[in-house]
Design a protein around this motif. Structure first.
Motif, mmCIF file in Angstrom:
data_model
loop_
_atom_site.group_PDB
_atom_site.id
_atom_site.type_symbol
_atom_site.label_atom_id
_atom_site.label_comp_id
_atom_site.label_asym_id
_atom_site.label_seq_id
_atom_site.Cartn_x
_atom_site.Cartn_y
_atom_site.Cartn_z
ATOM 1 N N ALA A 210 58.913 91.910 86.804
ATOM 2 C CA ALA A 210 57.705 91.087 86.670
ATOM 3 C C ALA A 210 57.571 90.134 87.856
ATOM 4 O O ALA A 210 56.463 89.923 88.370
ATOM 5 C CB ALA A 210 57.731 90.322 85.351
ATOM 6 N N GLN A 211 58.688 89.561 88.320
ATOM 7 C CA GLN A 211 58.644 88.684 89.492
ATOM 8 C C GLN A 211 58.149 89.443 90.720
ATOM 9 O O GLN A 211 57.391 88.899 91.522
ATOM 10 C CB GLN A 211 60.031 88.110 89.795
ATOM 11 N N GLU A 212 58.592 90.677 90.878
ATOM 12 C CA GLU A 212 58.139 91.496 92.013
ATOM 13 C C GLU A 212 56.626 91.691 91.960
ATOM 14 O O GLU A 212 55.955 91.609 92.984
ATOM 15 C CB GLU A 212 58.849 92.852 92.023
ATOM 16 N N LEU A 213 56.098 91.946 90.770
ATOM 17 C CA LEU A 213 54.644 92.104 90.648
ATOM 18 C C LEU A 213 53.922 90.794 90.941
ATOM 19 O O LEU A 213 52.873 90.786 91.594
ATOM 20 C CB LEU A 213 54.260 92.616 89.264
ATOM 21 N N GLU A 214 54.478 89.680 90.478
ATOM 22 C CA GLU A 214 53.851 88.384 90.740
ATOM 23 C C GLU A 214 53.790 88.060 92.237
ATOM 24 O O GLU A 214 52.850 87.431 92.693
ATOM 25 C CB GLU A 214 54.599 87.251 90.020
ATOM 26 N N ARG A 215 54.783 88.502 92.984
ATOM 27 C CA ARG A 215 54.819 88.242 94.436
ATOM 28 C C ARG A 215 53.741 88.988 95.197
ATOM 29 O O ARG A 215 53.354 88.597 96.290
ATOM 30 C CB ARG A 215 56.166 88.702 95.010
ATOM 31 N N ASP A 216 53.259 90.088 94.651
ATOM 32 C CA ASP A 216 52.299 90.960 95.314
ATOM 33 C C ASP A 216 50.877 90.555 94.906
ATOM 34 O O ASP A 216 50.483 90.723 93.754
ATOM 35 C CB ASP A 216 52.588 92.406 94.916
ATOM 36 N N SER A 217 50.104 90.043 95.857
ATOM 37 C CA SER A 217 48.758 89.550 95.532
ATOM 38 C C SER A 217 47.828 90.652 95.024
ATOM 39 O O SER A 217 46.873 90.365 94.306
ATOM 40 C CB SER A 217 48.129 88.855 96.740
ATOM 41 N N THR A 218 48.108 91.902 95.349
ATOM 42 C CA THR A 218 47.270 92.986 94.816
ATOM 43 C C THR A 218 47.608 93.276 93.354
ATOM 44 O O THR A 218 46.784 93.829 92.626
ATOM 45 C CB THR A 218 47.411 94.286 95.642
ATOM 46 N N LYS A 219 48.798 92.909 92.912
ATOM 47 C CA LYS A 219 49.216 93.094 91.519
ATOM 48 C C LYS A 219 49.011 91.826 90.693
ATOM 49 O O LYS A 219 49.057 91.859 89.476
ATOM 50 C CB LYS A 219 50.693 93.495 91.436
ATOM 51 N N ASN A 220 48.825 90.708 91.381
ATOM 52 C CA ASN A 220 48.681 89.402 90.745
ATOM 53 C C ASN A 220 47.496 88.677 91.379
ATOM 54 O O ASN A 220 47.666 87.686 92.087
ATOM 55 C CB ASN A 220 49.982 88.604 90.922
#
Length: 167
Positions: A111-121
């Motif tokens: 989930a942290q990895e997704l949060e770091r990615d502006s296209t996913k978050n």
């Protein structure tokens, strides 16, 4: 929606990441609260489990071990610190860890990895945090998930995680 694949036959069933995270935290807290699984002294590594203002909040402090492998890389493992917990990741799922505490850490890191990615978050939310601290040998973190409260037809309260991440 942050879709994931729950393992076939796995303990945790939710196919949306935020709900999956909420489910593994609830499962872990339930196991920690069972005296037969968590004999004295009581170990409560899932702390601050609260519901407020349509948010689910939780703090984590889970024991880990760090070793250096033959390539000089740090490798963290998570001991199964409770007794007699029946947990399986299932097969062919997004997450593979064999004990619930390691599985929880795996889901938090994903989930942290997704949060770091502006296209996913796209909202830029910073709701999930975690880090390894080798001095006390713990993985510490915090989770804050938006939820939707409800009541079933037979009067049981429910709460469902609201998706804010994308895959």
């Amino acid at each position: 929606m942050a879709a994931i694949t729950p393992g076939t036959g796995g303990t945790i069933k939710s196919a949306m990441l935020e709900a999956h995270l909420l489910e593994i935290i609830a499962f872990g807290k339930q196991q920690e609260s069972t005296p037969a699984r968590n004999p004295a002294p009581q170990k409560n590594y899932i702390q601050g489990y609260t519901l407020t203002d349509t948010l689910f909040r939780c703090n984590l402090s889970i024991p880990v071990n760090r070793v250096t492998n033959e390539n000089g890389e740090s490798v963290y493992t998570t001991p199964d610190y409770l007794s007699g917990v029946t947990f399986t990741p299932g097969s062919n799922g997004t997450f593979k860890s064999g004990n619930f505490a390691a599985y929880l850490i795996e889901v938090v890191l994903y989930a942290q990895e997704l949060e770091r990615d502006s296209t996913k978050n796209p909202s830029g939310a910073d709701r999930i945090n975690g880090n390894f601290d080798i001095n006390p040998n713990v993985f510490s973190g915090s989770v804050e998930l938006p939820i939707s409260p409800g009541v079933t037809s037979d009067g049981k309260p429910t709460f469902t995680a609201i998706s804010y991440l994308l895959t």
